[in-house]
Design a protein around this motif. Structure first.
Motif, PDB file in Angstrom:
ATOM      1  N   UNK A  39       0.864  -1.253   0.091  1.00  0.00           N
ATOM      2  CA  UNK A  39       0.133  -0.091   0.361  1.00  0.00           C
ATOM      3  C   UNK A  39       0.905   1.229  -0.047  1.00  0.00           C
ATOM      4  N   UNK A  40       0.492   2.147  -0.717  1.00  0.00           N
ATOM      5  CA  UNK A  40       1.185   3.461  -0.903  1.00  0.00           C
ATOM      6  C   UNK A  40       0.515   4.533  -0.249  1.00  0.00           C
ATOM      7  N   UNK A  41       1.572   5.438   0.154  1.00  0.00           N
ATOM      8  CA  UNK A  41       0.739   6.614   1.016  1.00  0.00           C
ATOM      9  C   UNK A  41       0.588   7.939  -0.005  1.00  0.00           C
ATOM     10  N   UNK A  42      -0.638   8.251  -0.192  1.00  0.00           N
ATOM     11  CA  UNK A  42      -0.868   9.535  -1.111  1.00  0.00           C
ATOM     12  C   UNK A  42      -2.001  10.357  -0.634  1.00  0.00           C
ATOM     13  N   UNK A  43      -2.105  11.305  -0.968  1.00  0.00           N
ATOM     14  CA  UNK A  43      -3.208  12.387  -0.550  1.00  0.00           C
ATOM     15  C   UNK A  43      -4.372  12.136  -1.075  1.00  0.00           C
ATOM     16  N   UNK A  44      -5.512  12.809  -0.481  1.00  0.00           N
ATOM     17  CA  UNK A  44      -6.769  12.710  -0.926  1.00  0.00           C
ATOM     18  C   UNK A  44      -7.741  11.645  -0.515  1.00  0.00           C
ATOM     19  N   UNK A 120      -5.921  -5.248 -14.249  1.00  0.00           N
ATOM     20  CA  UNK A 120      -6.641  -3.892 -13.608  1.00  0.00           C
ATOM     21  C   UNK A 120      -6.333  -4.039 -11.745  1.00  0.00           C
ATOM     22  N   UNK A 121      -6.134  -5.175 -11.355  1.00  0.00           N
ATOM     23  CA  UNK A 121      -6.066  -5.551 -10.072  1.00  0.00           C
ATOM     24  C   UNK A 121      -4.572  -5.274  -9.454  1.00  0.00           C
ATOM     25  N   UNK A 122      -3.714  -5.398 -10.255  1.00  0.00           N
ATOM     26  CA  UNK A 122      -2.214  -5.299  -9.839  1.00  0.00           C
ATOM     27  C   UNK A 122      -1.800  -4.213  -8.908  1.00  0.00           C
ATOM     28  N   UNK A 123      -2.002  -2.798  -9.427  1.00  0.00           N
ATOM     29  CA  UNK A 123      -1.480  -1.719  -8.886  1.00  0.00           C
ATOM     30  C   UNK A 123      -2.680  -0.953  -8.276  1.00  0.00           C
ATOM     31  N   UNK A 124      -3.722  -1.331  -8.655  1.00  0.00           N
ATOM     32  CA  UNK A 124      -5.125  -0.761  -7.936  1.00  0.00           C
ATOM     33  C   UNK A 124      -5.011  -1.202  -6.420  1.00  0.00           C
ATOM     34  N   UNK A 125      -4.902  -2.284  -6.310  1.00  0.00           N
ATOM     35  CA  UNK A 125      -4.584  -2.924  -4.692  1.00  0.00           C
ATOM     36  C   UNK A 125      -3.854  -2.225  -3.695  1.00  0.00           C
ATOM     37  N   UNK A 126      -2.637  -1.278  -4.752  1.00  0.00           N
ATOM     38  CA  UNK A 126      -1.489  -0.942  -3.957  1.00  0.00           C
ATOM     39  C   UNK A 126      -2.304   0.511  -3.322  1.00  0.00           C
ATOM     40  N   UNK A 127      -3.455   0.915  -3.866  1.00  0.00           N
ATOM     41  CA  UNK A 127      -4.014   2.207  -3.205  1.00  0.00           C
ATOM     42  C   UNK A 127      -4.933   1.803  -1.914  1.00  0.00           C
ATOM     43  N   UNK A 128      -4.945   2.509  -1.060  1.00  0.00           N
ATOM     44  CA  UNK A 128      -6.213   2.405  -0.041  1.00  0.00           C
ATOM     45  C   UNK A 128      -7.331   2.986  -0.368  1.00  0.00           C
ATOM     46  N   UNK A 129      -8.091   2.508  -1.487  1.00  0.00           N
ATOM     47  CA  UNK A 129      -9.263   3.048  -1.938  1.00  0.00           C
ATOM     48  C   UNK A 129     -10.393   2.087  -1.894  1.00  0.00           C
ATOM     49  N   UNK A 130     -11.503   2.552  -1.898  1.00  0.00           N
ATOM     50  CA  UNK A 130     -12.610   1.629  -1.858  1.00  0.00           C
ATOM     51  C   UNK A 130     -12.830   0.695  -2.988  1.00  0.00           C
ATOM     52  N   UNK A 131     -12.420   1.193  -4.060  1.00  0.00           N
ATOM     53  CA  UNK A 131     -12.738   0.686  -5.340  1.00  0.00           C
ATOM     54  C   UNK A 131     -12.259  -0.852  -5.526  1.00  0.00           C
ATOM     55  N   UNK A 132     -11.043  -1.169  -4.925  1.00  0.00           N
ATOM     56  CA  UNK A 132     -10.603  -2.732  -5.123  1.00  0.00           C
ATOM     57  C   UNK A 132     -11.537  -3.261  -4.066  1.00  0.00           C
ATOM     58  N   UNK A 133     -12.008  -3.073  -2.938  1.00  0.00           N
ATOM     59  CA  UNK A 133     -12.713  -3.724  -2.116  1.00  0.00           C
ATOM     60  C   UNK A 133     -14.005  -3.841  -2.835  1.00  0.00           C
ATOM     61  N   UNK A 134     -14.769  -2.967  -3.389  1.00  0.00           N
ATOM     62  CA  UNK A 134     -15.896  -2.933  -4.212  1.00  0.00           C
ATOM     63  C   UNK A 134     -15.762  -4.112  -5.147  1.00  0.00           C
TER      64      UNK A 134
END
Length: 666
Positions: A39-44, A120-134
Motif C-alpha cells: 500500500x502506498x501513502x498518497x493524499x486525497x 487492472x487489479x495489480x496496482x489498484x490494490x496498492x492504493x487504500x481506496x474503496x474501489x478494490x474492495x468494491x
C-alpha cells in the motif's frame, strides 16, 4: 457394472482434486507475482479512508464500508495489501465454483486464471481506496446471484440462505460506494432473470409469489445494512444518513439550487451555476451566510474547478457535493451535525417559500447531478460512452510512495515497510553555506537522509567533500561583503530511500546546526538558537529522484501484462461476442438448445444486464459529472471478464454439438 460405478466415482474424485489443486496453484502464483507490492501513502481519498478507519468510524464522513474493512483487517493483524489480495482470490474462486455446473471445470478454471491475473487489479490494490474492495464485493455478489439463479428448488432453506447472504453483500456495497441505483438495479434484474428462467417449469402464481418474496428479502436485507449505519448516526448524532454528502437536508438543498431558473446558459458538468447560487443568496438570508466562503476565489473548490477548465466562479459537479458542507462548518459556531442539519432545514424552508411566492422560478430537474437539460445530456452521451469504453480496459499504473502521512498508513494498513518504494536520494548533492550574524566558521558538513516508518524515525548521515565556490564568493563580493568565508560542499549519495534530506553543519566551536529540508535553487537563512546566529545556505542539487517506474522484476512483469491487456482486450472481447452471436444462430437453426446451453444463456443474460447497467451509469456520470476514473470501472471490467468466459464456454458447447451432428449425417 459395480466396478464401472466405483471407477467413475474414483475418476470424479481425481478430477475434483485436480480442480482444487489447480485453484491453489493459480492463487499461489498470483501471491508470488504481487508479493513485493505494498500500500502506498498518497493524499486525497486514500488518506481520508485511512483517517476514518483509525479515528472516525463512528463519525459521519465518507461511505464507511471500506474503513470498516481496513479496521477489521488491521485488528486481525493482516497487512492490508495481503488482506485485499486474499479477499480478491476468494471472490474469484467463489465465482469459478458457482460456474462449474454450467461451464464445466476446464472453463471455470480458465476464467479463474484470467480473473486472478487481471492486470487492472495489480496496482489498484496498492492504493487504500474503496474501489478494490468494491470489486471483491461485486464478484461475491455475482457468485451468489448465479447460484441462486440456477437453484430450481426455492422450497429448500439453502436457496433463502443464499439470498440472505446476497442481501448482506449488496448492503455492504451500499455503504462502500454511493451507488444505490446500481444495487437496486442489480436486485431488479436478478429477480427478472430468475422469473423468466424458472417460468417454464413453474405455475404463474407460484412464480409471482416467489419473485415478490425475493425482491422483498433482497431490498429489505440490503437496505437494512445501510439503514443500520444511518440509524447509528441518528442515535449518536441526531441525523439519519450514511454519509455527510447524502445527508437528506443537504441533498434537498442541492436539488433546490439546481432547479432555480436563471437567464444564464447551462454549463456542462456544472449542475449548480454561479448565477443560480447568487439568486439563492438573495432569496435565503441563511444561505447568504456562506457566500463569502463559497465565492472566495481562493476557495479550494473554486481553484480546482478553474484548473479543470471551468469558467471563473463556477464549481464543477465533482466538487459541488463538498463545497456547501465545508462552508457551513466554517460558518457554524458549534459545528455539530445537528446544527448543520438545522442550517440546511432553514435554508430549504426559505428557498421553498421563495419558489411559492414567485421570487424564484423553479425549473425541471431530474437529479441534482443531472440537471434538467435533456437535449444537452443526450448530445454528450456518445462521446461519454466512447470515453468509458476506452477507459474500461486501462489499468492503474505504478506509483511510488509519496510519504504523505506515512505513519497513518503504516498504522491503518500494517504496511511492510521494507517493500515500500519511496522517493530515493541518489546522485549529486551540492551547495554552499556561509557563516552569518555571529556564527562561527564551518568546519565540515554532512548530508542527512531522513526517513520515518511505523512511527520510528531515522537519519543516515553522509560526509561531504569541501569544494571551492569562486562563483559564490564573486557574488557576495559584488554585493559589498569583503572576503566571505564560503564553504562549498559536494557528495555523491548511494541509492537511499527517504522522506526528506537535510544538512548538518559542524562549526569551529564544536557545536552543530541542522537545517530544514533542502530546497533547490533557493538561498535560505538558517537560524540557530536564541542568540540570533545564523548561516546562509544555497543548494544547487539535492539528489532527489522519484521512482516513476517499477523497480523489481515482479512489478515490471505486472506493467508488461497491463500494457498487453490494454492492447489486445478490446479486440479479443469483440471476437468473443461475434462467436457467441454465431453460436446463437447455429443453435437456433441447426442443433437446437439443450439444458447446458439454456443454463449458460441464462447466466450470460444475468451478467450482461449487470454489465450494461454499470456501463450506462458511468456513461451518465461522465456526461454530466466528471471524467470517470479507471478505478471506478474495475467492477464493470470483472463482470465483462466473467461474461466473456461464460460466452466462450457457450460457443464451445454449441460448436462441439454442431461438429457431432455433421459427423453423424456424414
Amino acid at each position: 457394472m459395480i466396478k464401472k460405478y466405483f471407477t467413475n466415482i474414483k475418476n470424479e474424485s481425481h478430477s475434483h482434486k485436480f480442480f482444487l489443486y489447480s485453484i491453489l496453484a493459480i492463487c499461489f502464483l498470483k501471491l508470488v507475482l504481487v508479493g513485493t507490492n505494498e500500500i502506498i501513502s498518497i493524499p486525497n481519498d486514500s488518506v481520508n479512508y485511512v483517517r476514518q478507519s483509525l479515528d472516525s468510524l463512528r463519525e459521519l464522513g465518507a461511505p464507511p464500508g471500506y474503513p470498516y474493512w481496513l479496521a477489521l483487517s488491521a485488528s486481525l493483524g493482516l497487512p492490508q495489501r495481503v488482506a485485499i489480495e486474499i479477499l480478491y482470490l476468494f471472490a474469484s474462486a467463489v465465482v469459478a465454483f458457482s460456474l462449474v455446473r454450467v461451464t464445466g471445470r476446464f472453463f471455470a478454471l480458465l476464467l479463474l486464471g484470467v480473473l486472478i491475473f487481471l492486470p487492472a487489479t495489480f496496482f489498484l490494490f496498492d492504493h487504500a481506496l474503496s474501489d478494490g474492495f468494491f470489486v471483491c464485493l461485486t464478484l461475491i455478489a455475482l457468485a451468489l446471484s448465479i447460484a441462486a439463479l440456477l437453484d430450481s428448488d426455492s422450497s429448500k432453506l439453502l436457496f433463502w440462505v443464499r439470498l440472505l447472504i446476497l442481501a448482506f453483500v449488496l448492503g455492504w456495497m451500499l455503504i462502500t460506494r454511493n451507488e444505490d441505483y446500481l444495487v437496486v438495479g442489480w436486485i431488479i434484474w436478478f429477480v427478472v432473470c430468475r422469473y423468466f428462467f424458472q417460468k417454464p417449469n413453474r405455475q404463474l402464481k407460484q412464480m409471482v409469489r416467489e419473485a415478490a418474496l425475493c425482491s422483498a428479502l433482497l431490498l429489505l436485507g440490503a437496505f437494512s445494512v445501510a439503514g443500520s449505519v444511518s440509524t447509528f448516526h441518528f442515535i449518536t448524532k441526531g441525523v439519519f444518513a450514511r454519509t455527510i454528502m447524502t445527508l437528506p437536508s443537504h441533498m434537498e438543498l442541492l436539488l433546490k439550487l439546481a432547479s432555480i431558473e436563471t437567464k444564464a446558459p447551462s454549463i456542462n458538468r456544472v449542475p449548480i451555476t454561479k448565477a443560480q447560487r447568487e439568486s439563492a443568496y438573495l432569496a435565503s438570508p441563511t444561505l447568504k451566510r456562506l457566500r463569502e466562503h463559497i465565492e472566495d476565489p481562493k476557495n479550494m473548490y473554486q481553484i480546482a474547478s478553474l484548473r479543470a477548465g471551468f469558467p471563473v466562479g463556477e464549481i464543477g459537479a465533482g466538487w459541488v457535493w463538498h463545497v456547501f458542507n465545508d462552508a457551513a462548518f466554517k460558518e457554524l459556531p458549534n459545528k455539530t451535525l445537528k446544527d448543520l442539519n438545522e442550517f440546511y432545514f432553514n435554508t430549504n424552508l426559505e428557498l421553498r417559500q421563495s419558489f411559492e411566492r414567485g421570487i424564484l422560478n423553479k425549473g425541471f430537474v431530474i437529479h441534482p447531478l443531472l440537471g434538467g437539460n435533456i437535449n444537452g445530456l443526450l448530445s454528450r452521451l456518445s462521446d461519454s460512452s466512447n470515453a468509458v469504453y476506452r477507459a474500461l480496459f486501462k489499468s492503474y499504473r505504478y506509483l511510488p510512495d509519496s510519504s504523505f502521512e506515512s505513519s497513518l498508513f503504516d498504522l491503518a494498513c500494517l504496511r511492510r515497510t521494507s517493500l515500500i518504494s519511496t522517493s530515493v536520494y541518489s546522485g549529486q548533492v551540492q551547495g554552499w553555506a556561509i557563516a552569518d550574524r555571529g556564527a562561527d566558521a564551518i568546519a565540515s558538513a554532512e548530508v542527512g537522509v531522513y526517513e520515518a516508518k511505523m512511527g520510528i524515525a531515522s537519519t543516515r548521515w553522509f560526509t561531504t567533500n569541501q569544494i571551492a565556490r569562486p562563483d559564490v564568493i564573486r557574488g557576495f563580493t559584488a554585493e559589498g561583503r569583503a572576503d566571505p568565508e564560503v564553504f562549498g560542499f559536494h557528495v555523491i549519495l548511494p541509492k537511499v530511500p527517504g522522506d526528506t534530506i537535510v544538512m548538518r553543519y559542524l562549526l569551529l566551536d564544536s557545536s552543530h546546526l541542522i537545517t530544514p529540508p533542502l530546497v533547490v535553487n533557493k538561498v535560505s537563512h538558517i537560524e540557530r538558537g536564541s542568540a540570533g546566529r545564523a548561516l546562509i545556505q544555497g543548494i544547487d542539487s539535492n539528489g532527489r529522484t522519484e521512482l516513476a517506474t517499477p523497480q523489481n522484476i515482479r512489478q515490471k512483469s505486472q506493467k508488461w501484462l497491463a500494457d498487453a491487456f490494454e492492447k489486445i482486450a478490446p479486440a479479443l472481447l469483440s471476437v468473443i461476442f461475434v462467436l457467441a452471436i454465431i453460436s446463437g444462430v447455429l443453435q437456433k437453426r441447426i442443433v437446437g438448445r439443450e439444458q447446458a446451453e439454456t443454463l449458460l444463456l441464462a447466466v450470460s443474460i444475468l451478467i450482461a444486464g449487470l454489465s450494461i447497467q454499470r456501463f450506462l451509469f458511468y456513461t451518465l456520470v461522465d456526461a454530466v459529472g466528471w471524467d470517470v476514473e479507471v478505478r471506478y470501472l474495475t467492477s464493470a471490467l470483472v463482470l465483462m471478464v466473467v461474461l466473456s468466459g461464460v460466452l466462450v464456454s457457450y460457443s464451445f458447447h454449441t460448436y462441439n454439438r454442431c461438429i457431432a451432428i455433421l459427423f453423424q449425417r456424414n
